[in-house]
Write a protein that holds these residues in place. Sequence first.
Motif, PDB file in Angstrom:
ATOM      1  N   TYR A 147       0.826  -1.203   0.000  1.00 18.67           N
ATOM      2  CA  TYR A 147       0.000   0.000   0.000  1.00 18.67           C
ATOM      3  C   TYR A 147       0.864   1.259   0.000  1.00 18.67           C
ATOM      4  O   TYR A 147       0.514   2.257  -0.629  1.00 18.67           O
ATOM      5  CB  TYR A 147      -0.944   0.017   1.198  1.00 18.67           C
ATOM      6  CG  TYR A 147      -2.002  -1.070   1.176  1.00 18.67           C
ATOM      7  CD1 TYR A 147      -2.382  -1.703   0.000  1.00 18.67           C
ATOM      8  CD2 TYR A 147      -2.623  -1.464   2.342  1.00 18.67           C
ATOM      9  CE1 TYR A 147      -3.339  -2.685  -0.015  1.00 18.67           C
ATOM     10  CE2 TYR A 147      -3.603  -2.456   2.344  1.00 18.67           C
ATOM     11  CZ  TYR A 147      -3.957  -3.058   1.159  1.00 18.67           C
ATOM     12  OH  TYR A 147      -4.916  -4.028   1.154  1.00 18.67           O
ATOM     13  N   VAL A 148       1.977   1.206   0.713  1.00 21.48           N
ATOM     14  CA  VAL A 148       2.902   2.348   0.737  1.00 21.48           C
ATOM     15  C   VAL A 148       3.419   2.599  -0.675  1.00 21.48           C
ATOM     16  O   VAL A 148       3.353   3.721  -1.190  1.00 21.48           O
ATOM     17  CB  VAL A 148       4.082   2.108   1.696  1.00 21.48           C
ATOM     18  CG1 VAL A 148       5.083   3.258   1.612  1.00 21.48           C
ATOM     19  CG2 VAL A 148       3.599   1.908   3.124  1.00 21.48           C
ATOM     20  N   TYR A 149       3.933   1.549  -1.317  1.00 21.68           N
ATOM     21  CA  TYR A 149       4.467   1.694  -2.669  1.00 21.68           C
ATOM     22  C   TYR A 149       3.387   2.173  -3.640  1.00 21.68           C
ATOM     23  O   TYR A 149       3.635   3.050  -4.468  1.00 21.68           O
ATOM     24  CB  TYR A 149       5.077   0.382  -3.158  1.00 21.68           C
ATOM     25  CG  TYR A 149       6.407   0.063  -2.534  1.00 21.68           C
ATOM     26  CD1 TYR A 149       7.530   0.845  -2.788  1.00 21.68           C
ATOM     27  CD2 TYR A 149       6.564  -1.032  -1.687  1.00 21.68           C
ATOM     28  CE1 TYR A 149       8.759   0.560  -2.223  1.00 21.68           C
ATOM     29  CE2 TYR A 149       7.792  -1.334  -1.108  1.00 21.68           C
ATOM     30  CZ  TYR A 149       8.883  -0.534  -1.386  1.00 21.68           C
ATOM     31  OH  TYR A 149      10.100  -0.822  -0.820  1.00 21.68           O
ATOM     32  N   ASP A 150       2.185   1.617  -3.539  1.00 26.40           N
ATOM     33  CA  ASP A 150       1.096   2.030  -4.430  1.00 26.40           C
ATOM     34  C   ASP A 150       0.747   3.503  -4.222  1.00 26.40           C
ATOM     35  O   ASP A 150       0.542   4.237  -5.192  1.00 26.40           O
ATOM     36  CB  ASP A 150      -0.152   1.173  -4.196  1.00 26.40           C
ATOM     37  CG  ASP A 150      -0.005  -0.241  -4.739  1.00 26.40           C
ATOM     38  OD1 ASP A 150       0.948  -0.511  -5.499  1.00 26.40           O
ATOM     39  OD2 ASP A 150      -0.854  -1.082  -4.384  1.00 26.40           O
ATOM     40  N   ALA A 151       0.689   3.931  -2.969  1.00 26.61           N
ATOM     41  CA  ALA A 151       0.351   5.330  -2.684  1.00 26.61           C
ATOM     42  C   ALA A 151       1.425   6.270  -3.221  1.00 26.61           C
ATOM     43  O   ALA A 151       1.118   7.303  -3.824  1.00 26.61           O
ATOM     44  CB  ALA A 151       0.173   5.525  -1.177  1.00 26.61           C
ATOM     45  N   LEU A 152       2.691   5.902  -3.026  1.00 26.02           N
ATOM     46  CA  LEU A 152       3.781   6.747  -3.519  1.00 26.02           C
ATOM     47  C   LEU A 152       3.797   6.789  -5.046  1.00 26.02           C
ATOM     48  O   LEU A 152       4.001   7.846  -5.648  1.00 26.02           O
ATOM     49  CB  LEU A 152       5.120   6.264  -2.969  1.00 26.02           C
ATOM     50  CG  LEU A 152       5.275   6.385  -1.447  1.00 26.02           C
ATOM     51  CD1 LEU A 152       6.584   5.757  -0.997  1.00 26.02           C
ATOM     52  CD2 LEU A 152       5.167   7.829  -0.988  1.00 26.02           C
ATOM     53  N   ARG A 153       3.564   5.640  -5.679  1.00 29.20           N
ATOM     54  CA  ARG A 153       3.485   5.613  -7.150  1.00 29.20           C
ATOM     55  C   ARG A 153       2.327   6.461  -7.659  1.00 29.20           C
ATOM     56  O   ARG A 153       2.394   7.044  -8.740  1.00 29.20           O
ATOM     57  CB  ARG A 153       3.323   4.175  -7.643  1.00 29.20           C
ATOM     58  CG  ARG A 153       4.599   3.399  -7.648  1.00 29.20           C
ATOM     59  CD  ARG A 153       4.417   2.023  -8.309  1.00 29.20           C
ATOM     60  NE  ARG A 153       5.512   1.175  -7.943  1.00 29.20           N
ATOM     61  CZ  ARG A 153       5.462   0.174  -7.056  1.00 29.20           C
ATOM     62  NH1 ARG A 153       4.320  -0.129  -6.473  1.00 29.20           N
ATOM     63  NH2 ARG A 153       6.521  -0.528  -6.767  1.00 29.20           N
ATOM     64  N   ALA A 154       1.243   6.510  -6.891  1.00 26.09           N
ATOM     65  CA  ALA A 154       0.070   7.300  -7.275  1.00 26.09           C
ATOM     66  C   ALA A 154       0.313   8.801  -7.097  1.00 26.09           C
ATOM     67  O   ALA A 154      -0.480   9.606  -7.572  1.00 26.09           O
ATOM     68  CB  ALA A 154      -1.145   6.860  -6.455  1.00 26.09           C
ATOM     69  N   GLY A 155       1.383   9.160  -6.381  1.00 25.31           N
ATOM     70  CA  GLY A 155       1.720  10.561  -6.234  1.00 25.31           C
ATOM     71  C   GLY A 155       1.591  11.119  -4.824  1.00 25.31           C
ATOM     72  O   GLY A 155       1.783  12.314  -4.613  1.00 25.31           O
TER      73      GLY A 155
ATOM     74  N   SER B 247       8.290  15.387   1.842  1.00 27.35           N
ATOM     75  CA  SER B 247       7.640  14.083   1.891  1.00 27.35           C
ATOM     76  C   SER B 247       7.836  13.497   3.274  1.00 27.35           C
ATOM     77  O   SER B 247       8.819  13.810   3.958  1.00 27.35           O
ATOM     78  CB  SER B 247       8.251  13.142   0.850  1.00 27.35           C
ATOM     79  OG  SER B 247       7.996  13.630  -0.442  1.00 27.35           O
ATOM     80  N   LEU B 248       6.909  12.647   3.679  1.00 29.19           N
ATOM     81  CA  LEU B 248       6.956  12.120   5.037  1.00 29.19           C
ATOM     82  C   LEU B 248       6.347  10.729   5.078  1.00 29.19           C
ATOM     83  O   LEU B 248       5.305  10.486   4.467  1.00 29.19           O
ATOM     84  CB  LEU B 248       6.166  13.052   5.960  1.00 29.19           C
ATOM     85  CG  LEU B 248       6.140  12.703   7.426  1.00 29.19           C
ATOM     86  CD1 LEU B 248       7.492  13.049   8.054  1.00 29.19           C
ATOM     87  CD2 LEU B 248       5.029  13.447   8.119  1.00 29.19           C
ATOM     88  N   LEU B 249       7.014   9.838   5.780  1.00 25.68           N
ATOM     89  CA  LEU B 249       6.510   8.477   5.980  1.00 25.68           C
ATOM     90  C   LEU B 249       6.474   8.173   7.467  1.00 25.68           C
ATOM     91  O   LEU B 249       7.278   8.707   8.232  1.00 25.68           O
ATOM     92  CB  LEU B 249       7.423   7.455   5.290  1.00 25.68           C
ATOM     93  CG  LEU B 249       7.614   7.615   3.791  1.00 25.68           C
ATOM     94  CD1 LEU B 249       8.677   6.653   3.291  1.00 25.68           C
ATOM     95  CD2 LEU B 249       6.305   7.400   3.056  1.00 25.68           C
ATOM     96  N   ALA B 250       5.578   7.300   7.866  1.00 19.60           N
ATOM     97  CA  ALA B 250       5.541   6.839   9.257  1.00 19.60           C
ATOM     98  C   ALA B 250       6.887   6.197   9.582  1.00 19.60           C
ATOM     99  O   ALA B 250       7.505   5.564   8.719  1.00 19.60           O
ATOM    100  CB  ALA B 250       4.419   5.823   9.434  1.00 19.60           C
TER     101      ALA B 250
END
Length: 130
Positions: A66-74, A100-103
């Motif tokens: 989900y992280v990768y998908d969200a980042l790919r989506a922008g 940009s920020l990630l948990a």
Amino acid sequence: LETHPDSKTPRLDNACLTPNTLRPKTLNLPHLIRMPGVDGMAATAQICRRTSAKVLVLTMYDIDAYVYDALRAGASGFLLKDVRRDESVRAVRLVMAGESLLAPSVTRRLIRDALSRRTSGRRCARSWPS
């Protein structure tokens, strides 16, 4: 935005259809990844494509795909719903400023993943003292 009759959650279909009217700078998108009839990843991609708004994903799903998908989506950020209020406010401000920020748990896994891909079968060019 219209509100779903059973909750106070803005409807994603309306958010995607009216972003140019709203002109938001940042969208704190409770990521509706597994809800029937709503595709949070598609909404993220559509919002990022159609507007200059920054999307900050807020989800309970601590899943790398989900992280990768969200980042790919922008998406500009990916936080988990257990984030403290002050951290959430800070995250919105950072994303609004173009960062940009990630948990933290997500960041640790992505670093570990990147290092394992980078170092598998390779040695470092320089030897570091122990």
